[in-house]
Design an enzyme around this catalytic site. Structure first.
Site, mmCIF file in Angstrom:
data_model
loop_
_atom_site.group_PDB
_atom_site.id
_atom_site.type_symbol
_atom_site.label_atom_id
_atom_site.label_comp_id
_atom_site.label_asym_id
_atom_site.label_seq_id
_atom_site.Cartn_x
_atom_site.Cartn_y
_atom_site.Cartn_z
ATOM 1 N N SER A 144 -9.860 -0.606 7.089
ATOM 2 C CA SER A 144 -9.270 -0.481 5.746
ATOM 3 C C SER A 144 -8.568 -1.704 5.191
ATOM 4 O O SER A 144 -8.229 -1.708 4.010
ATOM 5 C CB SER A 144 -8.297 0.690 5.723
ATOM 6 N N SER A 168 -9.707 1.779 2.896
ATOM 7 C CA SER A 168 -8.826 2.523 2.027
ATOM 8 C C SER A 168 -7.810 1.661 1.273
ATOM 9 O O SER A 168 -7.266 2.115 0.276
ATOM 10 C CB SER A 168 -8.079 3.589 2.834
ATOM 11 N N LYS A 228 0.850 -1.196 0.000
ATOM 12 C CA LYS A 228 0.000 0.000 0.000
ATOM 13 C C LYS A 228 0.883 1.242 0.000
ATOM 14 O O LYS A 228 1.907 1.278 0.714
ATOM 15 C CB LYS A 228 -0.899 -0.036 1.244
#
Ligand code: GLN
Length: 484
Positions: A177, A153, A78
């Protein structure tokens, strides 16, 4: 199955038997990226050159290095975890040109094992959101239906895993997330106990809640990746000095007699009927494997979303004060220092990040601090106590991960409150600091994945993984791949 569709442990076995090389699996993954990334847009940065070099290093490794579990495995990270020399944007304009001079602890641990970095995945700006629509650069598409969002997210990581654009990925989870996008993309996502994994080099959003964890194609892979990234780190004072067991050791143990709590507050009105049905079916499956289900109560659940949005925004307003255009990142020159700050922050942050900074600054301001921030901290303790009380009665708590399957792009962008409710079942877990996983437990009539959330006691990821594995091995949901 093509190599890109396999999980870590399957690739590991083939590498160990010398049937394939890391170059083979890396080529397969990049072939897949070439074929589908234009439609999925999971990556902010694809690091093909680094990957080729890292795969060659893994293939050339000798001695104990070759035996490392993640050696030669293509993993996506990420884009809020620092990778030395590689752009790390947080999907924000304000870090659009930020190349970190240091490496996060989680990626250093992977590098020590000779993993292969496929690239940096898209997220909601600074991890604030539930759909990746808050990214300053692009919206990632759900591989099961490209008109829909992948969740957020960590939507880029979850979509990349589901689409075969990597073998596994890391995400971060502040209020859901990792678990929410894993649920919506039909993959496994584990948020470890707060303190289990070092956050050094993770760009901070809400420091009392943030935690890094694996997003994988199956439960065994989650355990393998957790083994690598866990452990106390002198560079992160919130990482806990607790022993790290081998998380794969419990996989395959039977779950007879295990007590499973079903919180009555989590089966609410407004929940999608197909999600509800899949989760109830999954509970019956766990019972058929020998677990016993018990109703439990988490009476303060109704306050979780409000509590989270006071605390997370307060911490964010403080953490994000450092982006002022002075030391690094984006800068807009102004007529004086104050003007430079204002121009930089006005143009550098997107609307959701600004909303949170304003909410958090307000909650912390003198005169309101006691009414909002202090009150929210008190409610947080009540929520944590609810879990402690429930875990005196049961070993695990089982809930849906999300109230609905993946929604359409644009469906909730005009209504922040609706977007915040996407995390209604995951947020309490962060407030309490306990571990939680989402595993695939079915599909809707529109072929959209449904996730089952399994929550455990502090530092008891083993029981979470044991039950998850038992369930997974008795079902076939994790074997399905989206048609792309
Ligand atoms: N969706 C939640 C939020 O917007 C949680 C995000 C996260 O876990 N990083 O804050």
């Amino acid at each position: 199955m093509e190599l890109f569709n396999l999980g870590i442990h399957e690739i590991r076995a083939m590498l160990d038997r010398k049937e394939i090389t890391s170059k083979d699996v890396t080529d397969s993954v990049f072939g897949r990226i070439d074929a589908v990334e234009e439609r999925i847009r999971a990556y902010v940065t694809v690091t093909k050159d680094e990957a080729v070099r890292m795969a060659a290093a893994a293939d050339g490794a000798t001695g104990s290095d070759t035996a490392a579990p993640l050696s030669g495995i293509p993993v996506a990270i990420k884009d809020n975890m620092c990778t030395k020399g590689i752009l790390t944007t947080c999907s924000s304009r304000i870090l659009g040109n930020f190349v970190p001079p240091y490496e996060s602890t989680v990626t250093s641990k992977l590098t020590d094992q000779h993993y292969v970095l496929t690239g940096k995945t898209n997220l909601d700006e600074f991890a604030m959101g539930s759909s990746t629509e808050n990214s300053a650069f692009q919206t990632t598409r759900n591989p099961w239906d490209t008109e829909r969002i992948p969740g957020g997210s960590s939507g880029g990581s979850a979509a990349a895993v589901a689409a075969g654009e990597c073998i596994a990925a890391l995400g971060s989870d502040t209020g859901g997330s990792i678990r929410q996008p894993a649920a919506l993309c039909g993959v496994v996502g584990l948020k470890p106990t707060y303190g289990r994994v070092s956050r050094y080099g993770l760009v901070a959003f809400a420091s009392s809640l943030d935690q890094i964890g694996p997003i994988t194609k199956n439960v065994r892979d989650a355990a393998m990746l957790l083994n690598v990234i866990s452990g106390n780190d002198p560079k992160d004072s919130t990482s806990a000095p607790v022993a790290v067991p081998d998380f794969t050791a419990v996989l395959g143990q039977d779950i007879r007699g295990m007590k499973i709590g079903i919180p009555k507050e989590y089966f609410i009105e407004g929940m999608d009927a197909e999600v509800d049905a899949s989760v109830r079916e999954a509970i019956r499956k766990l019972e058929s494997l020998g677990a016993t289900a018990h109703e439990v109560s988490l009476p303060h659940s109704g306050y979780a979303v409000a509590t989270y949005y006071v605390l997370a925004t307060s911490e964010a307003s403080s953490n994000l004060a450092r982006y002022d255009g002075v030391k690094y990142g984006f800068r807009v020159e102004g007529k004086d220092l104050l003007d430079m700050y204002m121009q930089t922050r006005s143009q550098g942050f997107g609307p959701e990040v600004k909303r949170r900074i304003m909410l958090g600054t307000y909650a912390l301001s003198s005169g309101y601090y006691d009414a909002y921030y202090k009150k929210a901290q008190q409610v947080r303790t009540l929520i944590k106590n609810d879990f402690e009380a429930a875990f005196k009665e049961v070993d695990l708590i089982v809930t849906p991960t999300t109230p609905t399957p993946a929604f359409k792009m644009g469906e909730k962008t005009d209504d922040p409150l609706q977007m915040y409710l996407a995390d209604i079942f995951t947020i309490s877990v962060n407030l309490a600091g306990v571990p939680g996983i989402s595993i695939p437990c079915g599909f809707t009539s529109q072929n959209l994945p449904v996730g089952l959330q399994i929550i455990g006691r502090h530092f008891d990821e083993e029981t979470v993984l044991k039950a998850s594995y038992a369930y997974e091995q008795s079902t076939e949901w994790h074997m399905r791949r989206p048609a792309l």
